[in-house]
Design an enzyme around this catalytic site. Structure first.
Site, mmCIF file in Angstrom:
data_model
loop_
_atom_site.group_PDB
_atom_site.id
_atom_site.type_symbol
_atom_site.label_atom_id
_atom_site.label_comp_id
_atom_site.label_asym_id
_atom_site.label_seq_id
_atom_site.Cartn_x
_atom_site.Cartn_y
_atom_site.Cartn_z
ATOM 1 N N HIS A 74 28.308 15.714 -52.977
ATOM 2 C CA HIS A 74 28.727 14.649 -53.898
ATOM 3 C C HIS A 74 29.459 13.530 -53.173
ATOM 4 O O HIS A 74 29.509 12.406 -53.670
ATOM 5 C CB HIS A 74 29.548 15.210 -55.063
ATOM 6 C CG HIS A 74 30.958 15.586 -54.752
ATOM 7 N ND1 HIS A 74 31.338 16.881 -54.453
ATOM 8 C CD2 HIS A 74 32.092 14.850 -54.709
ATOM 9 C CE1 HIS A 74 32.641 16.921 -54.253
ATOM 10 N NE2 HIS A 74 33.130 15.696 -54.395
ATOM 11 N N ASP A 113 27.674 22.896 -52.571
ATOM 12 C CA ASP A 113 28.015 21.473 -52.424
ATOM 13 C C ASP A 113 28.286 21.179 -50.946
ATOM 14 O O ASP A 113 29.419 20.955 -50.526
ATOM 15 C CB ASP A 113 29.242 21.157 -53.278
ATOM 16 C CG ASP A 113 29.452 19.659 -53.469
ATOM 17 O OD1 ASP A 113 28.682 18.873 -52.880
ATOM 18 O OD2 ASP A 113 30.386 19.284 -54.200
ATOM 19 N N SER A 189 37.924 16.217 -51.256
ATOM 20 C CA SER A 189 36.571 16.772 -51.228
ATOM 21 C C SER A 189 35.992 16.651 -49.826
ATOM 22 O O SER A 189 36.026 15.581 -49.219
ATOM 23 C CB SER A 189 35.665 16.030 -52.208
ATOM 24 O OG SER A 189 35.920 16.405 -53.522
#
EC number: 3.4.21.-
Length: 235
Positions: A74, A113, A189
Site C-alpha cells: 500500500h 502487504d 507503514s
C-alpha cells in the site's frame, strides 16, 4: 484480522516535487503526540541499522540489498510512487544519504502487504545509493516475548521527516502475521521490525487504532517470504 484495523500511512501527508524530497517540508514546528519513553528520535542516521531505513511519502522502507528496498504494497502503490522519490536515512541533524528515483516495483503475489522497490543507483545529488546505505540482514526467526525495535518516519511530513525508533515485545506470531506492542503511527507503514541484534524480522503494516497503547501488526518474514525477497534483490 479485525475490520477496524487501521492501515498506517494510506494517506500521503505531503506531495514531492522535482526539487527533491526534504526541501518541500514545512518549516513550522511539529511534534509526535503521545510519544512514550520507549520512543526516541534518531538525529544521526548515518550508522547501522539506521542508515538502512528510507522514507517514502507517507511511509517507510528498509534496504536489503543492491538498489533494493522492502516496504508495504500500500506504500509502494500509493500516490503514483514513480513520480516520487525515496530519501535514504533522512534525519534532523545527520547527513542524509540522498534522494533516489524509483525504478520499478515488484509486489508479493500473495495476500501479504509486502513489495520490493528498486531505485536508480545515482541520486538527484549525484550520490551512490549503495555507498550511502547499509543492507539489513535477515533474522533466522523470532518468538513471542522477543524484544524488538521499529524504526521509521511516523507522521512524516508533520515531523519534517525526523526518524524515530520505538521498542516493544512480540505478542503473537502465526504464519506470516505478527503482533507487537512497539509504538507506531501513520507513516510507520513499511518500517523494519528488528530483533536485539538489529536483524530483520519483518515489516510493520497496520495498527488497531490511534492510541499508542493499542496493538500493531507486521508481516513476519517466513522462509518463503525471505526467498521471495532474496530472489528480487538486484544482482
Amino acid at each position: 484480522m479485525n475490520e477496524n484495523v487501521m492501515v498506517k500511512g494510506l494517506t500521503a501527508l505531503t506531495i514531492l516535487t522535482s526539487l527533491g524530497f526534504a526541501e518541500n517540508i514545512s518549516n513550522q514546528p511539529h511534534s509526535i503526540a503521545k510519544a512514550e519513553k520507549n520512543v526516541k528520535e534518531i538525529t544521526d542516521a548515518t550508522k547501522e541499522p539506521y542508515n538502512s531505513v528510507v522514507a517514502f511519502v507517507g511511509g517507510t522502507g528498509v534496504v536489503v540489498g543492491k538498489n533494493t528496498i522492502v516496504t508495504n504494497k500500500h506504500i509502494a502503490k500509493s500516490n503514483d510512487i514513480f513520480k516520487n522519490r525515496v530519501s535514504a536515512h533522512h534525519s534532523s541533524k545527520g547527513k542524509g544519504g540522498g534522494n533516489y528515483d524509483v525504478k520499478d516495483i515488484v509486489e508479493y503475489p500473495g495476500k501479504e502487504d509486502l513489495a520490493i522497490v528498486h531505485v536508480h543507483e545515482t541520486s538527484t545529488e549525484g550520490l551512490n545509493f549503495n555507498k550511502n546505505v547499509s543492507y539489513t540482514k535477515f533474522a533466522d526467526g523470532a518468538k513471542v516475548k522477543d524484544r524488538i525495535s521499529v524504526i521509521g518516519y511516523p507522521k512524516g511530513a508533520q515531523t519534517k521527516y525526523k526518524m524515530f525508533e520505538s521498542t516493544g515485545t512480540i505478542n503473537h506470531i502465526s504464519g506470516t502475521f505478527m503482533e507487537f506492542d512497539a509504538y507506531a503511527q501513520p507513516g510507520n507503514s513499511g518500517s523494519p521490525v528488528l530483533n536485539s541484534k538489529h536483524e530483520l524480522i519483518g515489516i510493520l503494516y497496520a495498527g488497531s487504532g490511534k492510541d499508542e497503547s493499542e496493538k500493531n501488526f507486521g508481516v513476519y518474514f517466513t522462509p518463503q517470504l525471505k526467498e521471495f525477497i532474496q530472489n528480487n534483490i538486484e544482482k
